[in-house]
Design an enzyme around this catalytic site. Structure first.
Site, PDB file in Angstrom:
ATOM      1  NE  ARG A  11      -3.483   2.485   2.528  1.00 20.17           N
ATOM      2  CZ  ARG A  11      -3.447   3.402   3.509  1.00 20.17           C
ATOM      3  NH1 ARG A  11      -2.727   3.188   4.589  1.00 20.17           N
ATOM      4  NH2 ARG A  11      -4.145   4.509   3.408  1.00 20.17           N
ATOM      5  CG  HIS A  43      -1.451   9.058   3.169  1.00 18.98           C
ATOM      6  ND1 HIS A  43      -1.530   7.707   3.467  1.00 18.98           N
ATOM      7  CD2 HIS A  43      -1.121   9.656   4.328  1.00 18.98           C
ATOM      8  CE1 HIS A  43      -1.240   7.506   4.751  1.00 18.98           C
ATOM      9  NE2 HIS A  43      -0.987   8.683   5.297  1.00 18.98           N
ATOM     10  CD  GLU A  49      -5.269   7.582   9.543  1.00 19.50           C
ATOM     11  OE1 GLU A  49      -4.852   8.679   9.935  1.00 19.50           O
ATOM     12  OE2 GLU A  49      -4.882   6.507  10.034  1.00 19.50           O
ATOM     13  CG  ASN A  84      -5.295   3.313   8.430  1.00 20.69           C
ATOM     14  OD1 ASN A  84      -5.345   2.300   7.730  1.00 20.69           O
ATOM     15  ND2 ASN A  84      -4.866   4.480   8.005  1.00 20.69           N
ATOM     16  CE1 TYR A 139      -0.381   3.495  13.582  1.00 23.65           C
ATOM     17  CE2 TYR A 139      -2.392   4.190  12.486  1.00 23.65           C
ATOM     18  CZ  TYR A 139      -1.065   3.819  12.433  1.00 23.65           C
ATOM     19  OH  TYR A 139      -0.417   3.765  11.221  1.00 23.65           O
ATOM     20  CD  GLU A 144      -1.761   4.110   7.884  1.00 24.81           C
ATOM     21  OE1 GLU A 144      -1.540   4.575   9.030  1.00 24.81           O
ATOM     22  OE2 GLU A 144      -1.953   4.819   6.882  1.00 24.81           O
TER      23      GLU A 144
HETATM   24  C1  GBH Z   1      -1.675   7.368  10.502  1.00 19.48           C
HETATM   25  O1  GBH Z   1      -2.380   8.290  11.244  1.00 19.48           O
HETATM   26  C2  GBH Z   1      -1.316   7.949   9.162  1.00 19.48           C
HETATM   27  O2  GBH Z   1      -2.135   7.436   8.131  1.00 19.48           O
HETATM   28  C3  GBH Z   1       0.137   7.803   8.789  1.00 19.48           C
HETATM   29  O3  GBH Z   1       0.458   8.662   7.746  1.00 19.48           O
HETATM   30  C4  GBH Z   1       1.003   8.030  10.012  1.00 19.48           C
HETATM   31  O4  GBH Z   1       2.368   8.075   9.719  1.00 19.48           O
HETATM   32  C5  GBH Z   1       0.704   6.930  10.994  1.00 19.48           C
HETATM   33  O5  GBH Z   1      -0.659   6.830  11.257  1.00 19.48           O
HETATM   34  C6  GBH Z   1       1.451   7.068  12.321  1.00 19.48           C
HETATM   35  O6  GBH Z   1       1.091   8.250  12.952  1.00 19.48           O
HETATM   36  O7  GBH Z   1      -3.349  10.313  21.660  1.00 19.48           O
HETATM   37  O8  GBH Z   1      -2.451   8.213  22.332  1.00 19.48           O
HETATM   38  O9  GBH Z   1      -4.774   8.360  21.796  1.00 19.48           O
HETATM   39  C7  GBH Z   1      -2.650   7.898  12.572  1.00 19.48           C
HETATM   40  C8  GBH Z   1      -3.528   8.841  13.301  1.00 19.48           C
HETATM   41  C9  GBH Z   1      -4.022   9.967  15.299  1.00 19.48           C
HETATM   42  C10 GBH Z   1      -3.583   7.608  15.416  1.00 19.48           C
HETATM   43  C11 GBH Z   1      -3.778  10.085  16.762  1.00 19.48           C
HETATM   44  C12 GBH Z   1      -3.409   7.710  16.910  1.00 19.48           C
HETATM   45  C13 GBH Z   1      -4.062   9.092  18.907  1.00 19.48           C
HETATM   46  C14 GBH Z   1      -3.050   8.498  19.823  1.00 19.48           C
HETATM   47  N1  GBH Z   1      -3.355   8.853  14.731  1.00 19.48           N
HETATM   48  N2  GBH Z   1      -4.002   8.859  17.450  1.00 19.48           N
HETATM   49  S1  GBH Z   1      -3.409   8.871  21.503  1.00 19.48           S
END
Ligand code: GBH
Length: 424
Positions: free
Chosen positions: A69, A113, A158, A276, A278, A337
């Protein structure tokens, strides 16, 4: 075939920002303004993937993935944001796609992106409805060139983060701090998505997805949790999958920019949903008038070098929750992701992270969720937006500025995992 891949994005890895007729993007402008990124880092050189892409394909072959991707830089294709097409920009992705084909790696390009052509920002960016139409034109140009070899496409990455960080808080490009007045950016991106789906299909695209970042909401206060879920998750999933927006009136929010017929375009059927993931979010009652919730932060879990909590089961919870909410309206899911920031070469913490999250995907599948792909963010350490080169998400370590690539322990671990099983 389950899609196993790594994910990257153009501005984060390519560099070569002035080469072969590329126009400026909002990230070139933003990163060069004082105080916007940590230590003033920019993507001018990044991983120099624009020149080193054959090495990077070699790294993917070595890893044993069957998909990649990446994102296409709109300002390489249309330097002025609309109209005139730059053939050299198309040539770059043409070479990349052929290189992937030679290696049996399925290309999965994302069309947007976050690197909007600056010329479109000068006309209002995603606050302006016209940008949605320009996006569809651009999608058609790219698909005309690549759809003979590219079968799977992702429109947006996103749209939530682009709206909130870029237009509501101003911590990402284009740097506007409009708070809830940023909402038209959600609708115009979604409209652009729907128009692009139609343009891609007309040009022969077989499979089209959108990638939304979603978070399980752990609500300490039910109303606040519902508000957060509505604005973060449902605002982007509901219109695409159900053809309607969540009711936001309780939060004093209205989407006045929606016109008749828009939701029909936005809900054009998809072949998959990109997710995605996280971390989960813990939400409590508001403490002031600015927003209808408080982000309490998830505590009691290990954290990555970025400070984000590591909660593998949150991925299972998210996937099962999507299936429960959308039922038969949910297309197959691709985790487009998932990853973490750790600097060490011997990154045992990243191995544990990946191991745990793959187990969560397996568990979701065992509960009947149709998950068909998993992409690690990221192949390489890269330009982590406002954090510059300070956060390292790569399976492969990159030395900046020499660009030297060194696979981490997690790269070898994943390679071994992939050689043993076709399932997550
Ligand atoms: C992605 O965004 C993007 O698509 C990518 O480009 C980027 O490099 C990658 O992730 C890593 O950042 O405050 O502890 O709750 C991720 C978007 C937004 C995910 C903030 C986690 C909160 C963490 N992020 N989010 S926290």
């Amino acid at each position: 075939m389950f899609l196993w891949g790594t994910a990257t994005a153009a501005y984060q890895i390519e560099g070569a920002v002035h080469e072969d007729g590329r126009g400026a993007s909002i990230w070139d402008t933003f990163a060069h303004q004082p105080g916007r990124t940590r230590d003033g880092h920019t993507g001018d050189v990044a991983c120099d993937h624009y020149h080193r892409w054959p090495d990077d394909l070699e790294l993917m072959t070595g890893l044993g993935v069957n998909a990649y991707r990446f994102s296409i830089a709109w300002p390489r294709i249309q330097p002025g944001g609309s109209g005139e097409v730059n053939p050299k920009g198309l040539d770059f992705y043409d070479r990349l796609v052929d290189g992937l084909g030679e290696r049996g790696i399925t290309p999965v390009p994302t069309l947007f992106h976050w690197d909007l052509p600056q010329a479109l920002e000068d006309r209002g960016g995603w606050l302006d409805r016209d940008t949605a139409h320009r996006f569809a034109d651009y999608a058609a140009v790219v698909a005309d060139r690549l759809a003979d070899r590219v079968k799977m496409w992702i429109t947006l990455n996103e749209p939530f983060v682009h709206m909130v960080f870029g237009y509501a808080m101003g911590v990402h490009a284009p740097g506007h701090a409009l708070m809830l007045d940023a909402l038209p950016v959600a609708h115009h991106q979604l409209l652009g998505h729907g128009l692009a789906v139609r343009a891609l299909r007309a040009a022969g695209a077989e499979q089209v997805l959108v990638t939304n970042n979603c978070t399980p909401v752990w609500a300490e206060d039910a109303a606040a949790g519902d508000a957060y879920d509505a604005l973060h998750n449902r605002l982007f999933n509901d219109p695409v999958l159900l053809g309607r927006y969540p009711d936001l009136s309780a939060y004093g929010v209205t989407l006045d920019c929606v016109r008749d017929g828009d939701l029909e375009v936005i809900s054009t059927p998809l072949d998959g949903l990109g997710i995605n993931y996280y971390n989960p979010t813990r939400i409590g009652a508001p403490t002031d008038d600015s927003l209808p919730w408080t982000d309490l932060g998830v505590t009691g879990y290990p954290t990555t070098a970025f400070g984000w909590p590591v909660v593998p089961d949150g991925l299972r919870e998210l996937l099962v929750g999507l299936r429960d909410r959308y039922g038969t309206a949910l297309p197959p899911i691709y985790v487009t992701e998932n990853g973490c920031s750790y600097p060490e070469l011997d990154d045992q913490a990243r191995i544990a992270f990946l191991d745990g999250h793959l187990a969560a995907v397996r568990a979701a599948q065992d509960e009947g969720v149709d998950v068909r792909g998993y992409f690690v963010w990221s192949l390489l350490d890269n330009f982590e937006w406002a954090e510059g080169y300070h956060q390292r998400f790569g399976l492969v370590h990159v030395d900046f500025p020499t660009g030297l690539r060194t696979p981490r322990a997690s790269y070898h671990w994943l390679k071994e995992h992939l050689s043993r099983t076709a399932r997550p």
